[in-house]
Write a protein that holds these residues in place. Structure first.
Motif, PDB file in Angstrom:
ATOM      1  N   GLY A 254     -11.066 -11.707   9.347  1.00 10.09           N
ATOM      2  CA  GLY A 254     -10.360 -11.645   8.079  1.00 10.09           C
ATOM      3  C   GLY A 254     -10.601 -10.403   7.262  1.00 10.09           C
ATOM      4  O   GLY A 254      -9.763 -10.037   6.426  1.00 10.09           O
ATOM      5  N   ALA A 255     -11.722  -9.719   7.476  1.00 13.57           N
ATOM      6  CA  ALA A 255     -12.025  -8.531   6.668  1.00 13.57           C
ATOM      7  C   ALA A 255     -10.949  -7.454   6.798  1.00 13.57           C
ATOM      8  O   ALA A 255     -10.531  -6.877   5.777  1.00 13.57           O
ATOM      9  N   PRO A 256     -10.460  -7.122   8.029  1.00 14.83           N
ATOM     10  CA  PRO A 256      -9.386  -6.120   8.115  1.00 14.83           C
ATOM     11  C   PRO A 256      -8.122  -6.539   7.355  1.00 14.83           C
ATOM     12  O   PRO A 256      -7.465  -5.702   6.732  1.00 14.83           O
ATOM     13  N   MET A 257      -7.804  -7.842   7.403  1.00 12.94           N
ATOM     14  CA  MET A 257      -6.629  -8.306   6.675  1.00 12.94           C
ATOM     15  C   MET A 257      -6.843  -8.161   5.169  1.00 12.94           C
ATOM     16  O   MET A 257      -5.940  -7.736   4.438  1.00 12.94           O
ATOM     17  N   ALA A 258      -8.036  -8.514   4.697  1.00 15.80           N
ATOM     18  CA  ALA A 258      -8.326  -8.381   3.271  1.00 15.80           C
ATOM     19  C   ALA A 258      -8.246  -6.922   2.826  1.00 15.80           C
ATOM     20  O   ALA A 258      -7.758  -6.620   1.729  1.00 15.80           O
ATOM     21  N   LEU A 259      -8.706  -6.009   3.675  1.00 17.47           N
ATOM     22  CA  LEU A 259      -8.581  -4.587   3.350  1.00 17.47           C
ATOM     23  C   LEU A 259      -7.124  -4.173   3.280  1.00 17.47           C
ATOM     24  O   LEU A 259      -6.726  -3.376   2.414  1.00 17.47           O
ATOM     25  N   GLY A 260      -6.316  -4.717   4.190  1.00 15.73           N
ATOM     26  CA  GLY A 260      -4.888  -4.423   4.150  1.00 15.73           C
ATOM     27  C   GLY A 260      -4.236  -4.938   2.877  1.00 15.73           C
ATOM     28  O   GLY A 260      -3.404  -4.252   2.272  1.00 15.73           O
ATOM     29  N   VAL A 261      -4.612  -6.131   2.455  1.00 11.56           N
ATOM     30  CA  VAL A 261      -4.081  -6.689   1.215  1.00 11.56           C
ATOM     31  C   VAL A 261      -4.516  -5.843   0.017  1.00 11.56           C
ATOM     32  O   VAL A 261      -3.722  -5.569  -0.889  1.00 11.56           O
ATOM     33  N   ALA A 262      -5.783  -5.405   0.025  1.00 10.90           N
ATOM     34  CA  ALA A 262      -6.274  -4.551  -1.055  1.00 10.90           C
ATOM     35  C   ALA A 262      -5.495  -3.242  -1.105  1.00 10.90           C
ATOM     36  O   ALA A 262      -5.121  -2.764  -2.189  1.00 10.90           O
ATOM     37  N   PHE A 263      -5.219  -2.655   0.065  1.00 10.06           N
ATOM     38  CA  PHE A 263      -4.408  -1.434   0.127  1.00 10.06           C
ATOM     39  C   PHE A 263      -3.024  -1.673  -0.453  1.00 10.06           C
ATOM     40  O   PHE A 263      -2.493  -0.851  -1.209  1.00 10.06           O
ATOM     41  N   GLY A 264      -2.444  -2.833  -0.110  1.00  8.03           N
ATOM     42  CA  GLY A 264      -1.117  -3.150  -0.632  1.00  8.03           C
ATOM     43  C   GLY A 264      -1.113  -3.312  -2.135  1.00  8.03           C
ATOM     44  O   GLY A 264      -0.176  -2.872  -2.811  1.00  8.03           O
ATOM     45  N   ILE A 265      -2.163  -3.946  -2.675  1.00  8.84           N
ATOM     46  CA  ILE A 265      -2.240  -4.136  -4.124  1.00  8.84           C
ATOM     47  C   ILE A 265      -2.378  -2.791  -4.838  1.00  8.84           C
ATOM     48  O   ILE A 265      -1.753  -2.560  -5.883  1.00  8.84           O
ATOM     49  N   VAL A 266      -3.180  -1.895  -4.280  1.00 11.95           N
ATOM     50  CA  VAL A 266      -3.302  -0.553  -4.855  1.00 11.95           C
ATOM     51  C   VAL A 266      -1.942   0.140  -4.849  1.00 11.95           C
ATOM     52  O   VAL A 266      -1.558   0.804  -5.819  1.00 11.95           O
ATOM     53  N   THR A 267      -1.201  -0.020  -3.763  1.00  9.40           N
ATOM     54  CA  THR A 267       0.139   0.569  -3.675  1.00  9.40           C
ATOM     55  C   THR A 267       1.061  -0.019  -4.732  1.00  9.40           C
ATOM     56  O   THR A 267       1.850   0.692  -5.367  1.00  9.40           O
ATOM     57  N   LEU A 268       0.966  -1.344  -4.932  1.00 10.00           N
ATOM     58  CA  LEU A 268       1.793  -1.988  -5.950  1.00 10.00           C
ATOM     59  C   LEU A 268       1.487  -1.443  -7.343  1.00 10.00           C
ATOM     60  O   LEU A 268       2.403  -1.161  -8.124  1.00 10.00           O
ATOM     61  N   VAL A 269       0.200  -1.316  -7.640  1.00  9.82           N
ATOM     62  CA  VAL A 269      -0.197  -0.806  -8.956  1.00  9.82           C
ATOM     63  C   VAL A 269       0.289   0.631  -9.137  1.00  9.82           C
ATOM     64  O   VAL A 269       0.779   1.016 -10.212  1.00  9.82           O
ATOM     65  N   HIS A 270       0.172   1.418  -8.082  1.00 13.45           N
ATOM     66  CA  HIS A 270       0.585   2.824  -8.157  1.00 13.45           C
ATOM     67  C   HIS A 270       2.089   2.949  -8.412  1.00 13.45           C
ATOM     68  O   HIS A 270       2.531   3.873  -9.106  1.00 13.45           O
ATOM     69  N   ASN A 271       2.877   2.017  -7.857  1.00 16.28           N
ATOM     70  CA  ASN A 271       4.335   2.117  -7.970  1.00 16.28           C
ATOM     71  C   ASN A 271       4.921   1.166  -9.007  1.00 16.28           C
ATOM     72  O   ASN A 271       6.127   0.947  -9.028  1.00 16.28           O
ATOM     73  N   ARG A 272       4.080   0.603  -9.871  1.00 17.19           N
ATOM     74  CA  ARG A 272       4.538  -0.441 -10.778  1.00 17.19           C
ATOM     75  C   ARG A 272       5.628   0.034 -11.737  1.00 17.19           C
ATOM     76  O   ARG A 272       6.446  -0.775 -12.190  1.00 17.19           O
ATOM     77  N   ASN A 273       5.642   1.316 -12.049  1.00 16.34           N
ATOM     78  CA  ASN A 273       6.621   1.829 -13.014  1.00 16.34           C
ATOM     79  C   ASN A 273       7.851   2.424 -12.344  1.00 16.34           C
ATOM     80  O   ASN A 273       8.767   2.876 -13.035  1.00 16.34           O
ATOM     81  N   ASP A 274       7.882   2.424 -11.010  1.00 15.57           N
ATOM     82  CA  ASP A 274       9.035   2.976 -10.299  1.00 15.57           C
ATOM     83  C   ASP A 274      10.219   2.021 -10.427  1.00 15.57           C
ATOM     84  O   ASP A 274      10.128   0.854 -10.049  1.00 15.57           O
ATOM     85  N   LYS A 275      11.318   2.511 -10.945  1.00 15.88           N
ATOM     86  CA  LYS A 275      12.497   1.677 -11.138  1.00 15.88           C
ATOM     87  C   LYS A 275      13.033   1.201  -9.795  1.00 15.88           C
ATOM     88  O   LYS A 275      13.246   1.982  -8.881  1.00 15.88           O
ATOM     89  N   GLY A 276      13.229  -0.088  -9.673  1.00 12.36           N
ATOM     90  CA  GLY A 276      13.779  -0.655  -8.453  1.00 12.36           C
ATOM     91  C   GLY A 276      12.767  -0.940  -7.367  1.00 12.36           C
ATOM     92  O   GLY A 276      13.132  -1.441  -6.310  1.00 12.36           O
ATOM     93  N   TYR A 277      11.470  -0.630  -7.607  1.00 14.75           N
ATOM     94  CA  TYR A 277      10.473  -0.868  -6.557  1.00 14.75           C
ATOM     95  C   TYR A 277      10.268  -2.367  -6.353  1.00 14.75           C
ATOM     96  O   TYR A 277      10.123  -2.846  -5.231  1.00 14.75           O
ATOM     97  N   PHE A 278      10.271  -3.122  -7.460  1.00 16.12           N
ATOM     98  CA  PHE A 278      10.112  -4.571  -7.385  1.00 16.12           C
ATOM     99  C   PHE A 278      11.461  -5.250  -7.606  1.00 16.12           C
ATOM    100  O   PHE A 278      12.230  -4.844  -8.480  1.00 16.12           O
TER     101      PHE A 278
END
Length: 448
Positions: A254-278
């Motif tokens: 599970g650790a590799p998956m958790a790291l992948g999820v953490a990477f995804g969350i960082v990506t989400l935070v980084h792109n939170r203000n991009d219009k149309g990203y969400f």
């Protein structure tokens, strides 16, 4: 669809037709005879979940199997709905990797064959989000979303923070009125049948009686016990939602998956203000999860993994950028998780939850004994034993309960699940959690 059927088949294959804790017992008893004044189940009664359980119990011929089928079907629906929300922004190979990762997740897999209301709540929540997925959803779709959200509250009323989260998304899209109207209809669909037999006043009195002390004395809220004492549970349970199961293999896979999820969350935070990203659906789910996190800190029991299941849509959203960048790596990690989870369930020494193990041991070794229990006592209400079982809500009440017995038996035990009990001495018997299980707690019997 074939993968969802495989998920359901494996879930039912490894299922054990018993509840896992006292809340599950209350659900079984509620399907047998619905009476929230006798905690069958406890307030607020989970009427939408109980109604589904009654239907499935009639089809399967067993209350336990009926409720397990509700969980299995609900988890499959939740996974497919989240996958549909990701469709269009992720290539086919990435969608298959996301599907594998969601099905192999320990929380989704294990709660897919347990007797709890959270799986159905998650399915309804994801369907509510799916209704408003797509470009510029109209008023009709927002009404459907609100209706599904209203039904969600009938399965998990404690998920109410998603209502303001969806309301914010609806307000931003200019559809707050149809969304609110739909939710009101969804709530009335279960609230009116719930209040009609007992009356609204009795319903409110039952709720007040149940909630008195619920959040301040024994419910395990983070703010109640202090964050330092609850922080470990929060991190562990968030880790389970991200993919880390108990045990050596669970951590390794599970650790590799958790790291992948953490990477995804960082990506989400980084792109939170991009219009149309969400998408609109994703914004509603993320806003609701934010409100729910605040509620979790104030009023939910952070020691229970199932109270973290509403965060799984965030995990699914976070997996999307990972699936786009490295679908094969995500698929391989999901395969490791799946193999480990199924392997743990196959090689278990016992497939029974600890309270059922304890009941069988008492029947074989101490059937005329007296046992003083905490939450495990509820199991004996559903599955009677020849042993005498006393409910002890807190350790402070133990002397009075022991002293009130007119003719105590020669063999008496204390169960380790009594809140506030300080244990000393070697236990007569220990009933271990099932291998890799994310709900089980060990139980011990100590002689008096």
């Amino acid at each position: 669809m074939g993968a969802a059927l495989l998920f359901m088949g494996v879930s039912l294959w490894v299922a054990t037709p018993y509840p896992d804790d006292h809340d599950g017992v209350n659900f079984v008893m509620g399907v047998q005879r619905f009476d929230i004044q006798w905690h069958q189940p406890h307030f607020p009664g989970y009427p939408v979940y109980i109604a589904a359980g009654k239907v499935m119990a009639a089809l399967t011929g067993s209350v336990e199997w009926g409720l397990i089928c509700v969980s299995t079907l609900s988890m499959a629906v939740a996974i497919l709905a989240l996958l549909a929300i990701a469709r269009g922004s992720v290539a086919f190979s990435g969608l298959m990797a996301m599907l594998a990762a969601m099905m192999a997740n320990p929380a989704m897999f294990q709660f897919g064959h347990k007797i709890f209301s959270e799986p159905m709540g998650l399915a309804l929540l994801c369907l509510s989000a799916l209704a408003i997925h797509g470009a510029n959803p109209g008023s009709g779709k927002w009404s459907i979303s609100g209706f599904m959200l209203g039904l969600t509250l009938g399965a998990r009323l404690s998920w109410w923070p998603f209502a303001p989260g969806f309301a914010i998304a609806a307000f931003g899209a200019g559809h707050l009125v149809p969304m609110t109207a739909g939710m009101a209809i969804g709530v009335m669909a279960w609230l009116l049948p719930l209040a009609w037999p007992m009356g609204l006043v009795d319903l409110l009195n039952t709720g007040l009686a149940f909630t008195n002390g619920h959040f301040t004395h024994w419910d395990g809220a983070a703010i109640n016990g202090g964050f330092s004492t609850r922080g470990g549970f929060m991190l562990k349970n968030l880790g389970v939602i991200a993919g880390i199961a108990p045990g050596f293999w669970g951590v390794l896979a599970g650790a590799p998956m958790a790291l992948g999820v953490a990477f995804g969350i960082v990506t989400l935070v980084h792109n939170r203000n991009d219009k149309g990203y969400f998408s609109t659906a994703q914004r509603a789910l993320l806003a609701g999860a934010g409100f729910y996190f605040c509620w979790l800190m104030l009023g939910q029991n952070v020691t229970k993994v199932r109270h973290f299941l509403p965060f799984f849509p965030v995990v699914a959203i976070a997996l999307a950028p990972v699936a786009r960048k490295a679908p094969m790596a995500l698929f391989l990690v999901a395969a490791m998780m799946a193999g480990g989870a199924v392997g743990e369930h196959i090689k278990r020494d016992s497939s029974l939850p600890p309270p059922i193990q304890m009941r069988l041991w008492l029947e074989s070794n101490a059937d005329r004994a007296t046992v003083y229990c905490g939450w495990a006592e509820r199991f004996f209400d559903l599955y009677p034993s020849r042993a005498k079982i006393y409910s002890v809500p807190m350790a402070d009440a133990l002397p009075q309960i022991i002293g009130s017995e007119f003719a105590p038996s020669g063999t008496r035990f204390l169960c380790s699940d009594i809140p506030g009990l300080s244990l000393s001495g070697a236990p007569t018997m220990t009933f271990a959690p099932r291998a890799g299980d994310i709900v089980d707690m060990p139980l011990q019997l100590l002689p008096i």
